[in-house]
Design an enzyme around this catalytic site. Structure first.
Site, PDB file in Angstrom:
ATOM      1  N   ARG A  55       0.843  -1.191   0.000  1.00 58.20           N
ATOM      2  CA  ARG A  55       0.000   0.000   0.000  1.00 58.20           C
ATOM      3  C   ARG A  55       0.879   1.242   0.000  1.00 58.20           C
ATOM      4  NH1 ARG A  55      -1.852   0.671   4.427  1.00 58.20           N
ATOM      5  NH2 ARG A  55      -1.318  -1.230   5.540  1.00 58.20           N
ATOM      6  N   TYR A 100      -1.209  -3.520  -6.949  1.00 58.75           N
ATOM      7  CA  TYR A 100      -1.092  -4.235  -5.673  1.00 58.75           C
ATOM      8  C   TYR A 100      -2.440  -4.239  -4.938  1.00 58.75           C
ATOM      9  CZ  TYR A 100      -0.180  -5.393  -0.923  1.00 58.75           C
ATOM     10  OH  TYR A 100      -0.282  -5.992   0.309  1.00 58.75           O
ATOM     11  N   LYS A 143      -9.755  -2.143   1.560  1.00 61.37           N
ATOM     12  CA  LYS A 143      -9.375  -1.008   2.408  1.00 61.37           C
ATOM     13  C   LYS A 143     -10.153   0.254   2.023  1.00 61.37           C
ATOM     14  CE  LYS A 143      -6.270  -3.569   4.407  1.00 61.37           C
ATOM     15  NZ  LYS A 143      -6.519  -4.086   5.745  1.00 61.37           N
ATOM     16  N   HIS A 199     -10.681  -2.341  11.379  1.00 62.70           N
ATOM     17  CA  HIS A 199      -9.597  -3.201  10.900  1.00 62.70           C
ATOM     18  C   HIS A 199      -9.408  -4.339  11.906  1.00 62.70           C
ATOM     19  CE1 HIS A 199      -5.120  -3.347   9.420  1.00 62.70           C
ATOM     20  NE2 HIS A 199      -5.876  -4.190   8.750  1.00 62.70           N
ATOM     21  N   SER A 248      -1.512  -3.848  10.219  1.00 69.15           N
ATOM     22  CA  SER A 248      -1.155  -4.765   9.139  1.00 69.15           C
ATOM     23  C   SER A 248       0.135  -5.514   9.475  1.00 69.15           C
ATOM     24  CB  SER A 248      -0.964  -3.989   7.841  1.00 69.15           C
ATOM     25  OG  SER A 248      -2.133  -3.276   7.553  1.00 69.15           O
ATOM     26  N   CYS A 297       0.631  -7.740  11.812  1.00 69.90           N
ATOM     27  CA  CYS A 297       0.864  -7.902  13.251  1.00 69.90           C
ATOM     28  C   CYS A 297       0.080  -9.067  13.851  1.00 69.90           C
ATOM     29  CB  CYS A 297       0.541  -6.614  13.987  1.00 69.90           C
ATOM     30  SG  CYS A 297       1.663  -5.282  13.566  1.00 69.90           S
ATOM     31  N   ASP A 328      -9.570  -9.718   8.716  1.00 73.95           N
ATOM     32  CA  ASP A 328      -9.028  -8.373   8.454  1.00 73.95           C
ATOM     33  C   ASP A 328     -10.006  -7.231   8.737  1.00 73.95           C
ATOM     34  OD1 ASP A 328      -6.685  -6.912   7.536  1.00 73.95           O
ATOM     35  OD2 ASP A 328      -7.834  -6.390   5.748  1.00 73.95           O
ATOM     36  N   ARG A 387       1.857 -12.128  -0.612  1.00 69.29           N
ATOM     37  CA  ARG A 387       0.519 -12.470  -0.113  1.00 69.29           C
ATOM     38  C   ARG A 387      -0.064 -13.702  -0.785  1.00 69.29           C
ATOM     39  NH1 ARG A 387      -1.771  -8.855   3.980  1.00 69.29           N
ATOM     40  NH2 ARG A 387      -0.121  -7.323   4.214  1.00 69.29           N
TER      41      ARG A 387
HETATM   42  P1  GDP Z   1      -2.004  -9.630   9.744  1.00 64.93           P
HETATM   43  O1  GDP Z   1      -1.386  -8.883   8.590  1.00 64.93           O
HETATM   44  O2  GDP Z   1      -2.373  -8.702  10.878  1.00 64.93           O
HETATM   45  O3  GDP Z   1      -3.099 -10.509   9.332  1.00 64.93           O
HETATM   46  O4  GDP Z   1      -0.808 -10.524  10.345  1.00 64.93           O
HETATM   47  P2  GDP Z   1      -0.460 -12.069  10.064  1.00 64.93           P
HETATM   48  O5  GDP Z   1      -1.295 -12.972  10.876  1.00 64.93           O
HETATM   49  O6  GDP Z   1      -0.437 -12.311   8.596  1.00 64.93           O
HETATM   50  O7  GDP Z   1       1.011 -12.118  10.629  1.00 64.93           O
HETATM   51  C1  GDP Z   1       2.020 -11.267  10.149  1.00 64.93           C
HETATM   52  C2  GDP Z   1       3.381 -11.805  10.527  1.00 64.93           C
HETATM   53  O8  GDP Z   1       3.464 -11.886  11.959  1.00 64.93           O
HETATM   54  C3  GDP Z   1       3.626 -13.208  10.002  1.00 64.93           C
HETATM   55  O9  GDP Z   1       4.939 -13.290   9.552  1.00 64.93           O
HETATM   56  C4  GDP Z   1       3.401 -14.089  11.202  1.00 64.93           C
HETATM   57  O10 GDP Z   1       4.164 -15.260  11.143  1.00 64.93           O
HETATM   58  C5  GDP Z   1       3.792 -13.199  12.378  1.00 64.93           C
HETATM   59  N1  GDP Z   1       3.010 -13.534  13.600  1.00 64.93           N
HETATM   60  C6  GDP Z   1       1.670 -13.692  13.679  1.00 64.93           C
HETATM   61  N2  GDP Z   1       1.287 -14.052  14.938  1.00 64.93           N
HETATM   62  C7  GDP Z   1       2.415 -14.105  15.677  1.00 64.93           C
HETATM   63  C8  GDP Z   1       2.685 -14.417  17.052  1.00 64.93           C
HETATM   64  O11 GDP Z   1       1.798 -14.727  17.861  1.00 64.93           O
HETATM   65  N3  GDP Z   1       3.994 -14.358  17.456  1.00 64.93           N
HETATM   66  C9  GDP Z   1       4.996 -14.009  16.584  1.00 64.93           C
HETATM   67  N4  GDP Z   1       6.235 -13.970  17.057  1.00 64.93           N
HETATM   68  N5  GDP Z   1       4.788 -13.725  15.283  1.00 64.93           N
HETATM   69  C10 GDP Z   1       3.512 -13.759  14.827  1.00 64.93           C
HETATM   70  P1  PGA Z   2      -3.258  -7.244   6.691  1.00 61.35           P
HETATM   71  O1  PGA Z   2      -4.073  -6.732   5.405  1.00 61.35           O
HETATM   72  O2  PGA Z   2      -3.840  -6.393   7.784  1.00 61.35           O
HETATM   73  O3  PGA Z   2      -3.640  -8.674   6.749  1.00 61.35           O
HETATM   74  O4  PGA Z   2      -1.803  -7.008   6.536  1.00 61.35           O
HETATM   75  C1  PGA Z   2      -3.599  -5.994   4.386  1.00 61.35           C
HETATM   76  C2  PGA Z   2      -3.230  -4.595   4.778  1.00 61.35           C
HETATM   77  O5  PGA Z   2      -3.645  -4.125   5.863  1.00 61.35           O
HETATM   78  O6  PGA Z   2      -2.541  -3.962   3.971  1.00 61.35           O
HETATM   79 MN    MN Z   3      -5.357  -5.258   6.907  1.00 62.09          MN
HETATM   80 MN    MN Z   4      -3.977 -10.626   7.466  1.00 62.98          MN
END
Ligand code: GDP
Ligand code: PGA
Ligand code: MN
Ligand code: MN
Length: 625
Positions: A89, A237, A246, A266, A288, A290, A313, A408
């Site tokens: 983004r 993207y 978004k 979010h 994002s 996290c 999400d 992704r």
């Molecule tokens: P989203 O973008 O908020 O959906 O985050 P994701 O679930 O896709 O996670 C983003 C990154 O954080 C990935 O590389 C995961 O492996 C890592 N991650 C997610 N949950 C945890 C956790 O509980 N502990 C740690 N250390 N890393 C995490």
């Molecule tokens: P994410 O979604 O929160 O899973 O990273 C895409 C974004 O927020 O850009």
């Molecule tokens: Mn997101």
């Molecule tokens: Mn995600």
């Protein structure tokens, strides 16, 4: 010009409709298409019906272009590699365009640069887009995507029509939302959110079509809340081009939500069933990259618990007539971060992406598989890896990433093994806890609970996290990301806080408890908490708090678990609980001072008094430590 936002439906547009029939469309939709086709000058028009036959046709064309290639190890899986300048983004090029600046950006001192959104007047943006869109689809096909955010026909749902010159966007939108003829039938002659997207690279006779056409220098993503219109130029993207996500579900969505007294957030939505068979739903906002997708799909390590996924999400939430907060996931698929996803960390995601999935910017193996950093190493020695940049024979220890850190997968939600039985319920599910969290290497305890709704809103407002590869940032810097919505607020954050606070006053509403978690606190040897499936131990404590169990003690920042009340049974690795819950005085003094500065400088006169009071109370508690 653009008086009633329609160039009149008698066009001198000469392109031909290749697929579908303009005359079958509702009048307003037809008008919108004519209007934009006249401006963008596509060679052809394709009206999407959402069928599998159409999908296969588009996948075939994309493959022929070289935009995608099949990953033959799996069923109907594809890999797209973007231009290296179009991988995330672009927050600096994303604008909200309202007549009054203060509708979009908090009222601060003149010399303060807002970090809470970019504003431009609608007329200035019109001018800017006049230098972008005219003729931008020459030589390309304009696809018309009718889409519904939320189950078709649910009172939560909103319909948009996206015009795009990218077939990649069409096949992705087909996964991420409900698209096609049934949406048009549900729309009838009603209004819809007008979405226009172009990769910004017309095909001229001198210039052959690129593998990943885009126009990074000219990229702009514009939202016109007053016209219910979104215009995105120059990027293919997902976050910039799948306009239902978004742009509509969060930025325009948050504006509609405030007007109609609901929330567009979010947040993931998850179900948790405890060993006694009691089930509750929680919503959680993390910035994002996290951990939302991982938490929603987690395989709990504690025996007897079951976690189900409603969404990973975005949550649209509203109080029902009984005062119960209910939420739907407006999406129909997952656009998840690939790196770090493995059988060990997220087995449900691994099963979800085995078929019908589009991967973007991951590495591939010469036996037709995908690959990224953090994937379990299988039979590594004799398999060659091609990196996301196309570097053949990529080697471990080469100093480069095999997959882009923001690479992704885009997969249908109904393929997820732990998808919740109510994930498409048009009534939504009852939310009993709201959780905020971010990547905080220092100072923030593993979990704490707010004293009440207002304090919980303050926790959301105070949310900070390390920057990640999901946007254009370099390096890891702890920055403010209130409610994990900083890149997605459709309107003035001060007004947003007032909206959230306004629900406390209504005694008929059952406002859920609000929590803060931190999986990412660090010690000398890295993360202090094992995370992933072990996060159930924290969710279990939250669950018991929601049930009213007395398992908490007071701390200056909020209620924390009474020593011994977190279920640590069977945890294989040693965990330093003291380090996870320590509240270092110096850290917290600096933290409250910094928060005060942030609220004063960034939210200024729009900061609600209640948030000021919460901050002052926190300050007192910290300075008494
Ligand atoms: P989203 O973008 O908020 O959906 O985050 P994701 O679930 O896709 O996670 C983003 C990154 O954080 C990935 O590389 C995961 O492996 C890592 N991650 C997610 N949950 C945890 C956790 O509980 N502990 C740690 N250390 N890393 C995490
Ligand atoms: P994410 O979604 O929160 O899973 O990273 C895409 C974004 O927020 O850009
Ligand atoms: Mn997101
Ligand atoms: Mn995600």
């Amino acid at each position: 010009k653009l008086k009633d936002n329609c160039y009149a439906c008698a066009p001198d547009y000469t392109g031909s409709v290749l697929y579908g029939n303009l005359n079958d469309l509702p009048e307003k939709v037809k008008c919108f298409i004519q209007d934009k086709a006249k401006q963008c000058q596509p060679e052809y028009i394709h009206i999407c019906d959402g069928t599998e036959k159409e999908r296969d046709l588009l996948l075939y064309l994309l493959q022929k272009d070289g935009t995608i290639k099949p990953l033959n190890k799996y069923e109907n899986c594809w890999l797209a590699r973007t231009d290296p300048d179009d991988v995330a983004r672009v927050e600096s090029k994303t604008f909200i365009c309202t007549t009054n600046k203060t509708d979009t950006i908090p009222n601060t001192k003149d010399d303060v640069v807002s970090t809470l959104g970019n504003w431009m007047s609608p007329s200035d943006m019109d001018c800017l887009l006049e230098s972008r869109f005219p003729g931008c689809m020459k030589g390309r096909t304009m696809f018309v995507i009718p889409f519904s955010m939320g189950p078709i026909g649910s009172k939560f749902s909103k319909i948009g029509i996206q015009l795009t010159d990218s077939a990649y966007v069409v096949v992705s939108m087909r996964i991420m939302s409900r698209i096609g003829t049934s949406v048009l039938e549900s729309l009838g002659n009603d209004d819809f959110i007008k979405c226009l997207h172009s990769v910004g690279k017309p095909v001229t006779s001198v210039q052959k079509a690129d593998r990943w056409p885009c126009n990074p220098k000219q990229t702009v993503i514009a939202h016109y809340p007053e016209r219910h219109e979104i215009c995105s130029f120059g990027s293919g993207y997902g976050g910039n081009s799948l306009l239902g996500k978004k742009c509509m579900a969060l930025r325009i969505g948050s504006i509609l939500a405030r007007k109609e007294r609901w929330f567009a957030e979010h947040m993931l939505i998850m179900g948790i069933e405890n060993p006694a068979g009691v089930k509750k739903y929680f919503a959680a906002a993390f910035p994002s990259a996290c951990g939302k997708t991982n938490l929603a799909m987690m395989e709990p390590s504690l025996p007897g618990y079951k976690v189900t996924c409603v969404g990973d999400d975005i949550a649209w939430m509203r109080f029902d007539e009984n005062g119960q907060l209910r939420a739907i996931n407006p999406e129909a698929g997952f656009f998840g971060v690939a790196p770090g996803t493995s059988k060990k960390t997220n087995p449900n995601a691994m099963k979800t992406i085995e078929k019908n999935t589009i991967f973007t910017n991951v590495a591939s193996t010469d036996d037709g598989g995908f690959y990224w950093q953090g994937l379990d190493k299988t039979n590594q020695d004799n398999i060659q890896i091609t990196s996301w940049m196309g570097i053949k024979n990529w080697q471990h220890g080469s100093g480069t990433d095999p997959a882009h850190p923001n690479s992704r997968f885009c997969a249908p939600a109904n393929q997820c093994p732990n998808i919740d039985e109510n994930w498409e319920s048009s009534e939504g599910v009852s939310i009993e806890a709201i959780i905020f969290g971010g990547r905080r290497p220092e100072g923030l305890p593993l979990v704490f609970e707010s004293f009440d709704w207002t304090h919980g809103v303050f926790l959301g407002a105070s949310l900070k996290s390390e920057t990640t590869a999901a946007a254009e940032y370099k390096g890891k810097l702890v920055v403010h990301d209130p409610f994990a919505m900083r890149p997605f607020f459709g309107y003035n954050f001060g007004h947003y806080l007032k909206h959230w606070l306004s629900f406390q006053a209504n005694r008929k509403l059952n406002c859920p408890k609000i929590f803060h978690v931190n999986w990412f606190r660090k010690g000398p040897e890295g993360f202090l908490w094992p995370g992933f499936g072990e996060n159930i131990r924290v969710l279990d404590w939250i669950f018991r708090r929601v049930q009213g169990e007395d398992c908490h003690v007071m701390s200056p920042v909020g209620y924390i678990p009474r020593p011994g009340s977190l279920n640590m049974a069977g945890l294989k690795q040693e965990v330093d609980m003291n380090a996870l819950f320590e509240l270092p005085v110096q850290f917290w003094r600096a933290e409250v001072d910094e928060l005060e500065h942030y609220f004063n400088s960034q939210v200024g006169s729009d900061l609600p008094d209640k948030i000021k009071q919460e901050l002052n109370q926190l300050k007192q508690r910290i300075y008494n430590m």
